[in-house]
Motif scaffolding. Structure first.
Motif, PDB file in Angstrom:
ATOM      1  N   PRO A 118       0.831  -1.208   0.000  1.00 46.53           N
ATOM      2  CA  PRO A 118       0.000   0.000   0.000  1.00 46.53           C
ATOM      3  C   PRO A 118       0.868   1.261   0.000  1.00 46.53           C
ATOM      4  CG  PRO A 118       0.098  -0.927   2.211  1.00 46.53           C
ATOM      5  CD  PRO A 118       0.877  -1.865   1.318  1.00 46.53           C
ATOM      6  N   TYR A 119       0.555   2.166  -0.873  1.00 49.33           N
ATOM      7  CA  TYR A 119       1.115   3.519  -0.795  1.00 49.33           C
ATOM      8  C   TYR A 119       0.038   4.449  -1.327  1.00 49.33           C
ATOM      9  CZ  TYR A 119       2.692   1.916  -5.445  1.00 49.33           C
ATOM     10  OH  TYR A 119       2.769   1.358  -6.691  1.00 49.33           O
ATOM     11  N   ASP A 120      -0.189   5.518  -0.598  1.00 48.32           N
ATOM     12  CA  ASP A 120      -1.360   6.336  -0.880  1.00 48.32           C
ATOM     13  C   ASP A 120      -0.980   7.759  -1.258  1.00 48.32           C
ATOM     14  OD1 ASP A 120      -0.635   7.481   1.522  1.00 48.32           O
ATOM     15  OD2 ASP A 120      -2.094   6.338   2.682  1.00 48.32           O
ATOM     16  N   ALA A 121      -1.938   8.680  -1.084  1.00 49.65           N
ATOM     17  CA  ALA A 121      -1.741  10.060  -1.517  1.00 49.65           C
ATOM     18  C   ALA A 121      -0.714  10.793  -0.680  1.00 49.65           C
ATOM     19  CB  ALA A 121      -3.075  10.816  -1.469  1.00 49.65           C
ATOM     20  N   GLY A 122      -0.358  10.241   0.474  1.00 51.65           N
ATOM     21  CA  GLY A 122       0.590  10.906   1.342  1.00 51.65           C
ATOM     22  C   GLY A 122      -0.077  11.922   2.240  1.00 51.65           C
ATOM     23  N   ILE A 123       0.603  12.311   3.268  1.00 54.37           N
ATOM     24  CA  ILE A 123       0.068  13.260   4.239  1.00 54.37           C
ATOM     25  C   ILE A 123       0.670  14.634   3.980  1.00 54.37           C
ATOM     26  CG2 ILE A 123      -0.102  13.823   6.692  1.00 54.37           C
ATOM     27  CD1 ILE A 123       0.135  10.838   7.273  1.00 54.37           C
ATOM     28  N   SER A 124      -0.187  15.639   3.934  1.00 51.08           N
ATOM     29  CA  SER A 124       0.287  16.999   3.711  1.00 51.08           C
ATOM     30  C   SER A 124      -0.681  17.968   4.349  1.00 51.08           C
ATOM     31  CB  SER A 124       0.413  17.310   2.212  1.00 51.08           C
ATOM     32  OG  SER A 124       0.622  18.687   2.007  1.00 51.08           O
ATOM     33  N   GLN A 125      -0.142  19.011   4.946  1.00 47.83           N
ATOM     34  CA  GLN A 125      -0.989  20.046   5.535  1.00 47.83           C
ATOM     35  C   GLN A 125      -1.716  20.849   4.470  1.00 47.83           C
ATOM     36  OE1 GLN A 125       1.335  23.071   7.494  1.00 47.83           O
ATOM     37  NE2 GLN A 125       2.919  23.043   5.922  1.00 47.83           N
ATOM     38  N   HIS A 126      -1.305  20.694   3.206  1.00 49.15           N
ATOM     39  CA  HIS A 126      -1.909  21.462   2.122  1.00 49.15           C
ATOM     40  C   HIS A 126      -3.083  20.730   1.467  1.00 49.15           C
ATOM     41  CE1 HIS A 126       1.385  24.276   2.481  1.00 49.15           C
ATOM     42  NE2 HIS A 126       2.252  23.298   2.295  1.00 49.15           N
ATOM     43  N   VAL A 127      -3.318  19.448   1.838  1.00 51.76           N
ATOM     44  CA  VAL A 127      -4.438  18.713   1.256  1.00 51.76           C
ATOM     45  C   VAL A 127      -5.739  19.266   1.809  1.00 51.76           C
ATOM     46  CG1 VAL A 127      -5.592  16.486   1.065  1.00 51.76           C
ATOM     47  CG2 VAL A 127      -3.104  16.610   0.876  1.00 51.76           C
ATOM     48  N   VAL A 128      -6.611  19.740   0.924  1.00 50.99           N
ATOM     49  CA  VAL A 128      -7.900  20.289   1.323  1.00 50.99           C
ATOM     50  C   VAL A 128      -8.970  19.748   0.382  1.00 50.99           C
ATOM     51  CG1 VAL A 128      -6.875  22.423   2.206  1.00 50.99           C
ATOM     52  CG2 VAL A 128      -7.695  22.338  -0.151  1.00 50.99           C
ATOM     53  N   SER A 129     -10.212  19.922   0.771  1.00 51.35           N
ATOM     54  CA  SER A 129     -11.327  19.644  -0.127  1.00 51.35           C
ATOM     55  C   SER A 129     -11.736  20.950  -0.788  1.00 51.35           C
ATOM     56  CB  SER A 129     -12.497  19.025   0.642  1.00 51.35           C
ATOM     57  OG  SER A 129     -12.935  19.906   1.656  1.00 51.35           O
ATOM     58  N   LEU A 130     -12.549  20.873  -1.809  1.00 47.15           N
ATOM     59  CA  LEU A 130     -12.967  22.074  -2.520  1.00 47.15           C
ATOM     60  C   LEU A 130     -13.692  23.063  -1.615  1.00 47.15           C
ATOM     61  CD1 LEU A 130     -14.171  20.860  -6.036  1.00 47.15           C
ATOM     62  CD2 LEU A 130     -12.328  22.463  -5.537  1.00 47.15           C
ATOM     63  N   GLU A 131     -14.423  22.552  -0.629  1.00 42.48           N
ATOM     64  CA  GLU A 131     -15.166  23.460   0.241  1.00 42.48           C
ATOM     65  C   GLU A 131     -14.254  24.282   1.155  1.00 42.48           C
ATOM     66  OE1 GLU A 131     -17.837  21.174   2.583  1.00 42.48           O
ATOM     67  OE2 GLU A 131     -16.254  20.049   3.615  1.00 42.48           O
ATOM     68  N   ASP A 132     -12.960  23.945   1.197  1.00 46.45           N
ATOM     69  CA  ASP A 132     -12.030  24.637   2.088  1.00 46.45           C
ATOM     70  C   ASP A 132     -10.953  25.425   1.349  1.00 46.45           C
ATOM     71  OD1 ASP A 132     -13.226  23.643   4.461  1.00 46.45           O
ATOM     72  OD2 ASP A 132     -12.219  21.726   4.163  1.00 46.45           O
ATOM     73  N   ILE A 133     -11.157  25.719   0.059  1.00 48.11           N
ATOM     74  CA  ILE A 133     -10.082  26.365  -0.701  1.00 48.11           C
ATOM     75  C   ILE A 133     -10.042  27.877  -0.512  1.00 48.11           C
ATOM     76  CG2 ILE A 133     -10.058  24.569  -2.461  1.00 48.11           C
ATOM     77  CD1 ILE A 133     -11.612  26.393  -4.305  1.00 48.11           C
ATOM     78  N   GLU A 134     -11.061  28.455   0.087  1.00 49.74           N
ATOM     79  CA  GLU A 134     -11.085  29.906   0.242  1.00 49.74           C
ATOM     80  C   GLU A 134      -9.902  30.387   1.087  1.00 49.74           C
ATOM     81  OE1 GLU A 134     -14.442  33.342   0.880  1.00 49.74           O
ATOM     82  OE2 GLU A 134     -14.703  31.422   1.882  1.00 49.74           O
ATOM     83  N   GLY A 135      -9.234  31.427   0.612  1.00 46.65           N
ATOM     84  CA  GLY A 135      -8.109  31.998   1.340  1.00 46.65           C
ATOM     85  C   GLY A 135      -6.794  31.293   1.109  1.00 46.65           C
ATOM     86  N   LYS A 136      -6.775  30.281   0.261  1.00 43.95           N
ATOM     87  CA  LYS A 136      -5.546  29.532  -0.006  1.00 43.95           C
ATOM     88  C   LYS A 136      -5.123  29.749  -1.452  1.00 43.95           C
ATOM     89  CE  LYS A 136      -6.548  25.967   3.439  1.00 43.95           C
ATOM     90  NZ  LYS A 136      -7.737  26.638   3.990  1.00 43.95           N
ATOM     91  N   LEU A 137      -3.840  30.047  -1.644  1.00 39.21           N
ATOM     92  CA  LEU A 137      -3.334  30.327  -2.980  1.00 39.21           C
ATOM     93  C   LEU A 137      -2.972  29.045  -3.719  1.00 39.21           C
ATOM     94  CD1 LEU A 137      -2.706  32.680  -4.878  1.00 39.21           C
ATOM     95  CD2 LEU A 137      -0.376  32.706  -3.969  1.00 39.21           C
ATOM     96  N   PHE A 138      -2.298  28.131  -3.026  1.00 43.04           N
ATOM     97  CA  PHE A 138      -1.930  26.840  -3.599  1.00 43.04           C
ATOM     98  C   PHE A 138      -2.471  25.735  -2.698  1.00 43.04           C
ATOM     99  CE2 PHE A 138       1.096  29.618  -5.630  1.00 43.04           C
ATOM    100  CZ  PHE A 138       1.223  29.096  -6.901  1.00 43.04           C
ATOM    101  N   VAL A 139      -3.025  24.694  -3.307  1.00 43.99           N
ATOM    102  CA  VAL A 139      -3.610  23.603  -2.532  1.00 43.99           C
ATOM    103  C   VAL A 139      -3.217  22.265  -3.134  1.00 43.99           C
ATOM    104  CG1 VAL A 139      -5.613  25.015  -1.873  1.00 43.99           C
ATOM    105  CG2 VAL A 139      -5.761  23.524  -3.888  1.00 43.99           C
ATOM    106  N   ASP A 140      -3.367  21.226  -2.321  1.00 50.24           N
ATOM    107  CA  ASP A 140      -3.306  19.845  -2.795  1.00 50.24           C
ATOM    108  C   ASP A 140      -4.733  19.317  -2.759  1.00 50.24           C
ATOM    109  OD1 ASP A 140      -0.636  20.295  -2.788  1.00 50.24           O
ATOM    110  OD2 ASP A 140      -0.096  18.668  -1.434  1.00 50.24           O
ATOM    111  N   LEU A 141      -5.191  18.800  -3.875  1.00 53.86           N
ATOM    112  CA  LEU A 141      -6.593  18.411  -4.010  1.00 53.86           C
ATOM    113  C   LEU A 141      -6.694  16.948  -4.412  1.00 53.86           C
ATOM    114  CD1 LEU A 141      -9.416  19.878  -3.916  1.00 53.86           C
ATOM    115  CD2 LEU A 141      -9.230  20.017  -6.413  1.00 53.86           C
ATOM    116  N   VAL A 142      -7.396  16.158  -3.601  1.00 56.66           N
ATOM    117  CA  VAL A 142      -7.713  14.773  -3.967  1.00 56.66           C
ATOM    118  C   VAL A 142      -9.044  14.816  -4.707  1.00 56.66           C
ATOM    119  CG1 VAL A 142      -8.301  12.484  -3.114  1.00 56.66           C
ATOM    120  CG2 VAL A 142      -6.438  13.769  -2.052  1.00 56.66           C
TER     121      VAL A 142
END
Length: 452
Positions: free
Chosen positions: A142-166
């Motif tokens: 198993p290896y997955d998307a990895g852990i990052s403080q920048h991973v957000v959902s679309l409902e949480d993108i406000e106020g963020k310039l760069f994001v990681d999106l699954v």
């Protein structure tokens, strides 16, 4: 003849030398034009020796077609004669003119034919042993998307310039010459955006219904989920023809370092050279979590937008309070020739913009409203008896202006941006051509009264 393949964990022992590497591709940048005359992509690979340490591979080729184009999750690449450098205290591989590569299906099997090779690549029979071992290992590891403080959902993108999106990639197409667009979804609603235009701007340049120049064909839209925002991701001219090679439509990915911005009150993503794509399995924990959240939201709220809970001010009342809510995408794609639904929307624009012109010379209302929810924007007419009900008759111009300003989020000073509130209304529709039900469809606001 046997090829010597270096394990990923040992690559650091080969600085300033050429080696061969076999690995599973876990991430890639979307191929694009470099600052020079060539094209490049950046891969990250792992193998059995180092599945928690990814090796970065910089690939440069004379044409975009010649670059490796990854086809599926856990596919394998064999890199020959790549140069090893020390970059930021980590080994990094450089693929240039003397190097070669081959891409293989990562699934277990006896087919060892590569699905893409560079012109100078030569397959050796001994390569099969290494490919088989790597396939067997990757399928049980198993290896997955990895852990990052920048991973957000679309409902949480406000106020963020760069994001990681699954997200799931729903569609890819060329929207204009040399420019293409991705359409992605994660099951959540992107937050509503304030509108940075004055009402009078609608007279000259109408607020667009979508970011793409022309609304997608109904056959494409039918494959879009009817709940949750579909984010448009634009790619500039440096990504020419990349959409042709992007193989992950219909699959889940993690988009890393995606630039988010707004345009005409709509969210969009922008590919930059820092953006990376990590293919994901549907069994990946992050994918399972996204689908679980979406399903729970539908069970709890149905078609009601996430941001509309609770509706801050009751500005409208509708008939048939027992009717189920629908999204605007439901309306756009309904197979019915005529019908109606109750929706929760924002009124984001009106035409004509001045209330004194709301009525025709004959004294009848004739207004076009622009409505939006997390799934779509559309124009809906407000005319004749429906408008009379909506405005409770024929109030004077000042009263009408006060009502419409509140509905469209206009401040008392008429400054902008505007932040229209969520309201519920009934929207009817009819199609003028039974052979083109969706293409000939028009919408109208009905059975709704503005009480503010």
């Amino acid at each position: 003849m046997r090829r010597y393949i270096v394990k990923v964990k040992d690559v650091g022992n080969y600085y300033h030398r050429r080696i061969n590497i076999l690995g599973v591709v876990v991430e890639f940048s979307i191929p694009c034009k470099s600052n020079g005359s060539d094209y490049f992509t950046i891969l990250k690979i792992i193998d059995q020796s180092q599945n928690d340490q990814e090796l970065c591979v910089n690939v440069f080729m004379a044409s975009i077609n010649a670059l490796p184009h990854i086809r599926a999750h856990k596919d394998i690449i064999l890199l020959c004669d790549v140069w090893i450098e020390n970059y930021e205290q980590k080994p990094s591989a450089i693929f240039n003119k003397t190097s070669s590569f081959a891409l293989f299906d990562g699934r277990v099997g006896d087919d060892f034919r590569p699905y893409q090779v560079s012109p100078t690549f030569r397959f050796l029979d001994s390569d099969k042993v290494f490919i088989r071992r790597l396939r067997n290992w990757s399928q049980i590891t198993p290896y997955d998307a990895g852990i990052s403080q920048h991973v957000v959902s679309l409902e949480d993108i406000e106020g963020k310039l760069f994001v990681d999106l699954v997200c799931k990639v729903l569609y890819s197409c060329e929207v204009s010459s040399g420019k293409w667009m991705l359409f992605v979804w994660d099951g959540t609603d992107a937050p509503p955006i304030s509108i940075n235009t004055k009402l009078t701007d609608e007279e000259q340049i109408a607020l667009p219904l979508q970011i793409e120049p022309v609304r997608l064909h109904e056959d494409v839209l039918r494959n879009f989920p009817h709940v949750g925002t579909v984010l448009r991701i634009v790619a500039g001219e440096v990504y020419e023809e990349s959409g042709i090679h992007f193989q992950f439509v219909g699959n889940w990915v993690r988009m890393r370092n995606l630039h988010c911005k707004t345009e005409s009150g709509l969210w969009k993503g922008v590919l930059t050279q820092a953006t990376k794509c990590r293919p994901l399995s549907e069994k990946d924990n992050s994918v399972i979590d996204r689908l679980r959240v979406c399903n729970e939201r539908i069970l709890e709220r149905g078609r009601i937008p996430s941001a509309a809970n609770p509706i801050s001010e009751i500005l409208t009342v509708t008939g048939n309070e027992q009717a189920r809510f629908a999204t605007l995408l439901d309306l756009l794609l309904s197979p019915l020739v005529h019908g109606g639904f109750k929706c929760i929307v924002r009124f984001v624009a009106v035409y004509p913009s001045r209330t004194k012109y709301f009525k025709s010379p004959a004294g009848n209302y004739r207004i076009r409203m622009t409505l939006e929810d997390p799934t779509a924007r559309l124009h809906a007419l407000l005319c004749l008896d429906n408008a009379e009900v909506f405005f409770s008759g024929y109030p004077d111009v000042d009263t009408l202006t006060t009502k419409i300003n509140k509905l469209l989020g206009v401040q008392e000073s008429e400054s902008f941006p505007r932040n229209p509130p969520w309201v519920q209304c009934c929207i009817g529709f009819h199609s003028s051509d039974e052979n083109d039900v969706i293409g000939s469809r028009e919408f109208h606001i009905c059975n709704t009264r503005l009480v503010a």
